[in-house]
Design a protein around this motif. Structure first.
Motif, mmCIF file in Angstrom:
data_model
loop_
_atom_site.group_PDB
_atom_site.id
_atom_site.type_symbol
_atom_site.label_atom_id
_atom_site.label_comp_id
_atom_site.label_asym_id
_atom_site.label_seq_id
_atom_site.Cartn_x
_atom_site.Cartn_y
_atom_site.Cartn_z
ATOM 1 N N LEU A 124 6.992 3.499 1.353
ATOM 2 C CA LEU A 124 6.902 2.061 1.128
ATOM 3 C C LEU A 124 5.440 1.678 0.983
ATOM 4 C CD1 LEU A 124 8.355 -0.633 0.889
ATOM 5 C CD2 LEU A 124 8.283 -0.835 3.393
ATOM 6 N N ASP A 125 5.101 1.194 -0.210
ATOM 7 C CA ASP A 125 3.728 0.834 -0.558
ATOM 8 C C ASP A 125 3.600 -0.683 -0.502
ATOM 9 O OD1 ASP A 125 1.206 0.603 -1.570
ATOM 10 O OD2 ASP A 125 1.667 1.305 -3.579
ATOM 11 N N GLY A 126 2.997 -1.197 0.582
ATOM 12 C CA GLY A 126 2.887 -2.645 0.766
ATOM 13 C C GLY A 126 1.618 -3.193 0.145
ATOM 14 N N THR A 127 1.745 -3.820 -1.006
ATOM 15 C CA THR A 127 0.592 -4.408 -1.682
ATOM 16 C C THR A 127 1.054 -5.518 -2.608
ATOM 17 O OG1 THR A 127 -1.260 -3.993 -3.194
ATOM 18 C CG2 THR A 127 0.723 -2.696 -3.530
ATOM 19 N N ASN A 128 0.154 -6.442 -2.903
ATOM 20 C CA ASN A 128 0.447 -7.532 -3.836
ATOM 21 C C ASN A 128 0.110 -7.176 -5.274
ATOM 22 O OD1 ASN A 128 1.411 -9.858 -2.218
ATOM 23 N ND2 ASN A 128 -0.542 -9.597 -1.163
ATOM 24 N N GLU A 129 -0.515 -6.021 -5.492
ATOM 25 C CA GLU A 129 -0.934 -5.659 -6.842
ATOM 26 C C GLU A 129 0.259 -5.236 -7.687
ATOM 27 O OE1 GLU A 129 -3.964 -6.058 -8.059
ATOM 28 O OE2 GLU A 129 -4.493 -6.925 -6.112
ATOM 29 N N PRO A 130 0.432 -5.826 -8.879
ATOM 30 C CA PRO A 130 1.537 -5.409 -9.749
ATOM 31 C C PRO A 130 1.350 -3.970 -10.208
ATOM 32 C CG PRO A 130 0.067 -6.895 -10.920
ATOM 33 C CD PRO A 130 -0.376 -6.902 -9.491
ATOM 34 N N THR A 131 2.457 -3.287 -10.417
ATOM 35 C CA THR A 131 2.433 -1.865 -10.746
ATOM 36 C C THR A 131 2.253 -1.640 -12.239
ATOM 37 O OG1 THR A 131 3.924 -1.419 -8.909
ATOM 38 C CG2 THR A 131 3.750 0.280 -10.600
ATOM 39 N N THR A 132 1.379 -0.710 -12.596
ATOM 40 C CA THR A 132 1.314 -0.174 -13.953
ATOM 41 C C THR A 132 2.102 1.128 -13.915
ATOM 42 O OG1 THR A 132 -0.885 -1.143 -14.256
ATOM 43 C CG2 THR A 132 -0.189 0.526 -15.845
ATOM 44 N N PHE A 133 3.372 1.067 -14.282
ATOM 45 C CA PHE A 133 4.282 2.185 -14.026
ATOM 46 C C PHE A 133 3.853 3.467 -14.730
ATOM 47 C CE2 PHE A 133 7.032 -1.282 -12.680
ATOM 48 C CZ PHE A 133 7.669 -0.730 -11.577
ATOM 49 N N LEU A 134 3.260 3.364 -15.928
ATOM 50 C CA LEU A 134 2.884 4.564 -16.661
ATOM 51 C C LEU A 134 1.707 5.290 -16.015
ATOM 52 C CD1 LEU A 134 3.252 3.453 -20.396
ATOM 53 C CD2 LEU A 134 4.820 4.830 -19.019
ATOM 54 N N LYS A 135 0.967 4.603 -15.160
ATOM 55 C CA LYS A 135 -0.215 5.210 -14.551
ATOM 56 C C LYS A 135 -0.040 5.496 -13.063
ATOM 57 C CE LYS A 135 -3.602 3.091 -17.703
ATOM 58 N NZ LYS A 135 -4.795 2.233 -17.808
ATOM 59 N N GLU A 136 0.996 4.909 -12.438
ATOM 60 C CA GLU A 136 1.149 5.040 -10.996
ATOM 61 C C GLU A 136 2.484 5.689 -10.653
ATOM 62 O OE1 GLU A 136 -0.533 1.571 -8.655
ATOM 63 O OE2 GLU A 136 -0.126 0.592 -10.572
ATOM 64 N N SER A 137 2.497 6.408 -9.558
ATOM 65 C CA SER A 137 3.720 7.081 -9.121
ATOM 66 C C SER A 137 4.543 6.136 -8.247
ATOM 67 C CB SER A 137 3.361 8.352 -8.350
ATOM 68 O OG SER A 137 2.721 9.283 -9.189
ATOM 69 N N VAL A 138 5.026 5.074 -8.874
ATOM 70 C CA VAL A 138 5.875 4.089 -8.212
ATOM 71 C C VAL A 138 7.213 4.086 -8.941
ATOM 72 C CG1 VAL A 138 6.197 1.646 -7.658
ATOM 73 C CG2 VAL A 138 3.933 2.678 -7.461
ATOM 74 N N ASP A 139 8.302 4.182 -8.182
ATOM 75 C CA ASP A 139 9.626 4.226 -8.792
ATOM 76 C C ASP A 139 10.237 2.842 -8.947
ATOM 77 O OD1 ASP A 139 9.992 7.193 -8.904
ATOM 78 O OD2 ASP A 139 9.731 6.981 -6.747
ATOM 79 N N VAL A 140 10.072 2.000 -7.937
ATOM 80 C CA VAL A 140 10.634 0.652 -7.947
ATOM 81 C C VAL A 140 9.612 -0.297 -7.338
ATOM 82 C CG1 VAL A 140 12.472 -0.861 -7.089
ATOM 83 C CG2 VAL A 140 13.001 1.507 -7.685
ATOM 84 N N GLU A 141 9.455 -1.456 -7.955
ATOM 85 C CA GLU A 141 8.610 -2.488 -7.363
ATOM 86 C C GLU A 141 9.441 -3.738 -7.143
ATOM 87 O OE1 GLU A 141 4.738 -5.356 -8.229
ATOM 88 O OE2 GLU A 141 5.451 -3.999 -9.776
ATOM 89 N N ILE A 142 9.326 -4.328 -5.955
ATOM 90 C CA ILE A 142 9.893 -5.651 -5.707
ATOM 91 C C ILE A 142 8.741 -6.628 -5.875
ATOM 92 C CG2 ILE A 142 11.197 -7.117 -4.133
ATOM 93 C CD1 ILE A 142 12.218 -4.600 -2.778
ATOM 94 N N ARG A 143 8.730 -7.290 -7.007
ATOM 95 C CA ARG A 143 7.562 -8.071 -7.438
ATOM 96 C C ARG A 143 7.768 -9.562 -7.183
ATOM 97 N NH1 ARG A 143 5.074 -6.968 -13.361
ATOM 98 N NH2 ARG A 143 4.846 -4.917 -12.347
ATOM 99 N N HIS A 144 6.756 -10.195 -6.651
ATOM 100 C CA HIS A 144 6.767 -11.642 -6.431
ATOM 101 C C HIS A 144 6.361 -12.333 -7.729
ATOM 102 C CE1 HIS A 144 4.902 -15.520 -5.132
ATOM 103 N NE2 HIS A 144 5.996 -15.561 -4.399
#
Length: 315
Positions: A124-144
């Motif tokens: 669980l990666d707790g941050t307010n920064e939006p994900t750049t999926f092509l550059k980051e190893s994030v599978d799902v973002e719950i975005r505000h």
């Protein structure tokens, strides 16, 4: 011409992740090696399997059909191999969410997901920064935000209801009128989509030109400040839920204006929806969302009935 099995597994990784770079990271090889294997498979099959749309990798129609056919088979091969080796491998699922949602809503519920999916290791990666999926190893973002991000799957987490809250020691539930609030210290979450000025407008209140404020850039800090008796916060019941149920905060108004909004969105590239771990997380969070909504609505009805009985007794 024989079909190269290594190339099939490489294509499967590309189709599953939607990215040559991400597939290369998963396989521990270079992006160039991934591209060469996919090209070898295309040559063997006599058709193109992937194409480019800007910086993204997309499957051709033939690629879509081929991935659908080989996906379950490769998953079974992987599982069979792991069983022969005597263990089940651990798959890492990385979920990004704001610190406030992570703390106030996700963490109290994660035990159920982990219990149901012992083969998934959750990060669980707790941050307010939006994900750049092509550059980051994030599978799902719950975005505000407000939703509608081009190129991303986005599903609203839940419809939230915004209300003023404070510690019961500061003001008892239902003890204040809307026009009383500007006389108190008002706690602001500066990134919230519902601010006090809008709330006063909906409540039909014209406050003084300036009222006393306490500002935070994190929702969980604003809630904790309200629970500590510092002032009155305006927050979403999604974030407030644990504190409301525990009685640490309560709404000081008997009938606040109804303000509802979806501010949290489950997002990922559409190609990621093919991944078993992503589908498992989405199915779980939908069940949690539905369960929470039912619990919230039942709790609200019970609270409203209690307020009505109290008001009737004072007549």
């Amino acid at each position: 011409m024989s079909v190269p099995l290594r190339a099939i597994t490489v294509f499967h990784a590309v189709a599953r992740s939607g990215s040559i770079t991400r597939a290369a990271e998963d396989l521990g090889v270079t992006p160039s090696a991934v591209s060469q294997q996919v090209q070898a498979l295309e040559l063997s099959l006599g058709t193109a399997l992937i194409g480019k749309a800007g910086r993204n990798v997309v499957l051709t129609e033939a690629g879509e059909r081929y991935f659908e056919m080989i996906g379950p088979e490769i998953d079974r091969i992987v599982e069979a191999t792991q069983r022969i080796q005597g263990f089940r491998s651990v798959t890492t699922l990385t979920v990004r969410a704001t610190p406030s949602l992570s703390t106030k809503w996700l963490l109290p519920r994660l035990a159920g997901f982990l219990s149901a999916h012992p083969d998934i290791e959750l990060r669980l990666d707790g941050t307010n920064e939006p994900t750049t999926f092509l550059k980051e190893s994030v599978d799902v973002e719950i975005r505000h935000g407000t939703g509608g991000w081009p190129g991303l799957f986005a599903e609203g987490l839940a419809e939230e209801s915004f209300r003023p809250v404070c510690a019961p020691s500061l003001a008892a539930p239902g003890s204040l009128a809307a026009e009383d609030l500007p006389r108190h210290l008002l706690i602001h979450s500066v990134k919230s989509q519902v601010q006090w000025a809008y709330w006063f407008e909906r409540a039909g209140v014209i406050p003084a030109a300036r009222w006393r404020r306490l500002l935070f850039d994190r929702t969980h800090m604003a809630i904790d400040a309200a629970a500590g008796g510092l002032g009155i916060a305006l927050e979403s019941d999604l974030m407030l839920w644990g504190d409301l149920k525990a009685g640490r905060v309560a709404c000081p108004l008997a009938e606040p204006p109804r303000i509802t909004l979806v501010t949290q969105w489950v997002t990922c590239p559409p190609d990621y929806l093919r991944q078993r771990k992503v589908r498992a997380f989405l199915d779980w969070i939908r069940r949690e969302r539905d369960g929470w909504t039912q619990e919230r609505d039942a709790w609200t009805m019970k609270r409203d009935a209690s307020v009505a009985e109290r008001d009737a007794a004072t007549l």
